[in-house]
Scaffold this motif. Sequence first.
Motif, mmCIF file in Angstrom:
data_model
loop_
_atom_site.group_PDB
_atom_site.id
_atom_site.type_symbol
_atom_site.label_atom_id
_atom_site.label_comp_id
_atom_site.label_asym_id
_atom_site.label_seq_id
_atom_site.Cartn_x
_atom_site.Cartn_y
_atom_site.Cartn_z
ATOM 1 N N SER A 1 0.844 -1.193 0.000
ATOM 2 C CA SER A 1 0.000 0.000 0.000
ATOM 3 C C SER A 1 0.880 1.244 0.000
ATOM 4 N N GLU A 2 0.988 1.887 -1.149
ATOM 5 C CA GLU A 2 1.745 3.133 -1.245
ATOM 6 C C GLU A 2 1.127 4.199 -0.350
ATOM 7 N N GLU A 3 -0.213 4.197 -0.280
ATOM 8 C CA GLU A 3 -0.898 5.207 0.520
ATOM 9 C C GLU A 3 -0.541 5.077 1.999
ATOM 10 N N LEU A 4 -0.524 3.842 2.506
ATOM 11 C CA LEU A 4 -0.167 3.628 3.905
ATOM 12 C C LEU A 4 1.269 4.056 4.161
ATOM 13 N N GLU A 5 2.162 3.696 3.274
ATOM 14 C CA GLU A 5 3.566 4.046 3.452
ATOM 15 C C GLU A 5 3.749 5.562 3.461
ATOM 16 N N THR A 6 3.048 6.250 2.566
ATOM 17 C CA THR A 6 3.125 7.709 2.513
ATOM 18 C C THR A 6 2.585 8.339 3.789
ATOM 19 N N THR A 7 1.457 7.832 4.273
ATOM 20 C CA THR A 7 0.867 8.361 5.509
ATOM 21 C C THR A 7 1.802 8.154 6.688
ATOM 22 N N MET A 8 2.421 6.984 6.766
ATOM 23 C CA MET A 8 3.338 6.717 7.870
ATOM 24 C C MET A 8 4.544 7.658 7.828
ATOM 25 N N ARG A 9 5.015 7.993 6.628
ATOM 26 C CA ARG A 9 6.171 8.886 6.514
ATOM 27 C C ARG A 9 5.833 10.305 6.971
#
Length: 227
Positions: free
Chosen positions: A190-198
């Motif tokens: 999930s690119e979206e999850l990774e972006t949110t975590m960053r």
Amino acid sequence: MSVERVATVESPRGEVVLLRRADGTLELRVNGVFVMDTAHTESERLLARTALESLPASGTEESRHGARVLVGGLGLGYTLHEVLADPFVREVTVAELEPAVIDWYRSGLVPELADDRSDERIHLCASDVTAVLAERTSGSLELILLDVDNGPGYLVHDANETVYEQDFLANCHSGLAAGGVVAIWSAAHSEELETTMREVFDTVRRHPIPVTLGSLRTEYHLYLGTR
């Protein structure tokens, strides 16, 4: 392949079923959706091991002695089992939304995990992980392990979407002590999850896990954020 219904319960979130296949494998399903089984447990175990190893100066008594852990999602108990295998863990709080899943665990339906039930470090809470985390004081956890659903792209319960959003992840960040880690299991990248975590954590990394389900080869993923 014949399948036996070991236990079934209707909850506000739908039907929760524990099945036993002809080969003895136990399988947990919610509203007909496969959640996990006792045949493929490596990713659940890795969720705990990888997070523990991600603590600063991992492997030393100084860094891990007295670790306090919050696990979101009990499942069949394999993530919890791996956490308990670390002698430096002081306490493990498990938030499981379905009371029946906790009852099944306490009854010892998974023989290889039955001895874990007597471990005094365990605190089982029949509650949403967001509510359990809200009751913790800031900086009171070294690890938060989240396996409450199949990941943001394939939810069993739509309400679990909040677990992958910035507000809750910010609460996780606040709950962690310096150097603490949050680890999130996902059935798909999930690119979206990774972006949110960053946007929340100081460092973030993704850990792919190759798995073979019958004749299907695929990948599960762990996302780790460090305070």
